[in-house]
Write a protein that holds these residues in place. Structure first.
Motif, PDB file in Angstrom:
ATOM      1  N   TYR A  40      44.239  41.636  44.201  1.00  0.00           N
ATOM      2  CA  TYR A  40      45.474  41.702  45.031  1.00  0.00           C
ATOM      3  C   TYR A  40      46.674  41.371  44.197  1.00  0.00           C
ATOM      4  N   SER A  41      46.571  40.493  43.353  1.00  0.00           N
ATOM      5  CA  SER A  41      47.589  39.917  42.446  1.00  0.00           C
ATOM      6  C   SER A  41      48.013  40.849  41.251  1.00  0.00           C
ATOM      7  N   VAL A  42      47.016  41.470  40.378  1.00  0.00           N
ATOM      8  CA  VAL A  42      47.117  41.911  39.368  1.00  0.00           C
ATOM      9  C   VAL A  42      46.566  43.348  39.098  1.00  0.00           C
ATOM     10  N   GLY A  43      46.028  43.670  40.360  1.00  0.00           N
ATOM     11  CA  GLY A  43      45.179  44.911  40.314  1.00  0.00           C
ATOM     12  C   GLY A  43      43.920  44.803  39.550  1.00  0.00           C
ATOM     13  N   GLU A  44      43.136  45.928  39.372  1.00  0.00           N
ATOM     14  CA  GLU A  44      41.758  45.851  38.433  1.00  0.00           C
ATOM     15  C   GLU A  44      41.321  46.943  37.849  1.00  0.00           C
ATOM     16  N   THR A  45      40.727  46.746  36.724  1.00  0.00           N
ATOM     17  CA  THR A  45      40.354  47.786  36.003  1.00  0.00           C
ATOM     18  C   THR A  45      38.845  48.181  36.412  1.00  0.00           C
ATOM     19  N   ILE A  46      38.282  49.023  35.757  1.00  0.00           N
ATOM     20  CA  ILE A  46      36.744  49.024  35.942  1.00  0.00           C
ATOM     21  C   ILE A  46      35.905  48.180  35.461  1.00  0.00           C
ATOM     22  N   SER A  48      37.268  44.759  34.952  1.00  0.00           N
ATOM     23  CA  SER A  48      37.229  43.662  36.050  1.00  0.00           C
ATOM     24  C   SER A  48      36.415  43.581  36.978  1.00  0.00           C
ATOM     25  N   PHE A  49      36.204  44.853  37.513  1.00  0.00           N
ATOM     26  CA  PHE A  49      35.416  45.044  38.763  1.00  0.00           C
ATOM     27  C   PHE A  49      34.056  44.812  38.455  1.00  0.00           C
ATOM     28  N   VAL A  50      33.638  45.097  37.492  1.00  0.00           N
ATOM     29  CA  VAL A  50      32.179  45.243  37.083  1.00  0.00           C
ATOM     30  C   VAL A  50      31.731  43.778  36.693  1.00  0.00           C
ATOM     31  N   ILE A  51      32.765  42.994  36.134  1.00  0.00           N
ATOM     32  CA  ILE A  51      32.232  41.647  35.816  1.00  0.00           C
ATOM     33  C   ILE A  51      32.316  40.996  36.990  1.00  0.00           C
ATOM     34  N   LEU A  52      33.441  40.961  37.627  1.00  0.00           N
ATOM     35  CA  LEU A  52      33.605  40.071  38.949  1.00  0.00           C
ATOM     36  C   LEU A  52      32.707  40.551  40.026  1.00  0.00           C
ATOM     37  N   GLN A  53      32.342  41.657  40.025  1.00  0.00           N
ATOM     38  CA  GLN A  53      31.224  42.006  41.212  1.00  0.00           C
ATOM     39  C   GLN A  53      29.723  41.863  40.638  1.00  0.00           C
ATOM     40  N   ALA A  54      29.580  41.645  39.489  1.00  0.00           N
ATOM     41  CA  ALA A  54      28.207  41.203  38.966  1.00  0.00           C
ATOM     42  C   ALA A  54      28.074  39.637  39.054  1.00  0.00           C
ATOM     43  N   ALA A  55      29.238  39.019  38.936  1.00  0.00           N
ATOM     44  CA  ALA A  55      29.109  37.757  39.460  1.00  0.00           C
ATOM     45  C   ALA A  55      28.671  37.559  40.852  1.00  0.00           C
ATOM     46  N   THR A  56      29.255  38.157  41.828  1.00  0.00           N
ATOM     47  CA  THR A  56      29.185  38.043  43.318  1.00  0.00           C
ATOM     48  C   THR A  56      27.847  38.308  43.552  1.00  0.00           C
ATOM     49  N   MET A  57      27.357  39.341  42.965  1.00  0.00           N
ATOM     50  CA  MET A  57      25.827  40.303  43.046  1.00  0.00           C
ATOM     51  C   MET A  57      24.877  39.070  42.683  1.00  0.00           C
TER      52      MET A  57
END
Length: 154
Positions: A40-46, A48-57
């Motif tokens: 929301y604040s800075v947007g995301e790249t592929i 940042s999505f992969v790294i943060l989603q990997a932590a979530t999963m």
């Protein structure tokens, strides 16, 4: 998720399903919230999505096995029926929640991430409430018996 499921098989013997479930739900909710805030604040790249989603999963890999095992714990006498009902509820519930979140799609990942965060917070609340009753031990009795059997000399 594969690595966290494997780690769960080792951790559950030391810490018990309840403790791991609550900590994994907390970590899942926090990781989802951080991901949502970053997107929301800075947007995301592929990346940042992969790294943060990997932590979530990775957290999700700990949640599924422990939540399922704890839900089935008191139902050993009707395990087959209970397992079928559990599968039905999780499948239909997941589809309905996914439908609701999908209707909010706006071309970004924000509805998806908000859904993860809200569902994580709701699951954490329910799990905390369900585990607020006093237990003699934070580990499951079956886990204790397996651990005691494994530590006995042959």
């Amino acid at each position: 998720m594969t690595l966290s499921s494997w780690a769960n098989s080792r951790l559950v013997m030391r810490h018990g399903s309840r403790r791991i479930l609550l900590l994994a739900l907390l970590a899942f909710t926090l990781a989802s919230a951080v991901h949502l805030a970053a997107a929301y604040s800075v947007g995301e790249t592929i990346w940042s999505f992969v790294i943060l989603q990997a932590a979530t999963m990775a957290c999700f890999g700990l949640i599924g096995a422990n939540a399922g095992a704890l839900a089935m714990e008191p139902l050993g006498h009707i395990a087959g029926t209970a397992s079928s009902l559990q599968g039905l509820i999780t499948t239909v519930g997941g589809a309905l929640i996914g439908l609701a979140i999908g209707q909010l799609f706006d071309g970004t990942t924000l509805p998806f991430l908000a859904g993860f965060t809200l569902c994580g917070a709701a699951a954490l609340t329910v799990a905390h409430w369900a585990n607020s009753r006093p237990f003699a031990d934070t580990r499951d009795q079956a886990e204790v018996e397996v651990q005691e059997t494994a530590s006995r000399p042959a």
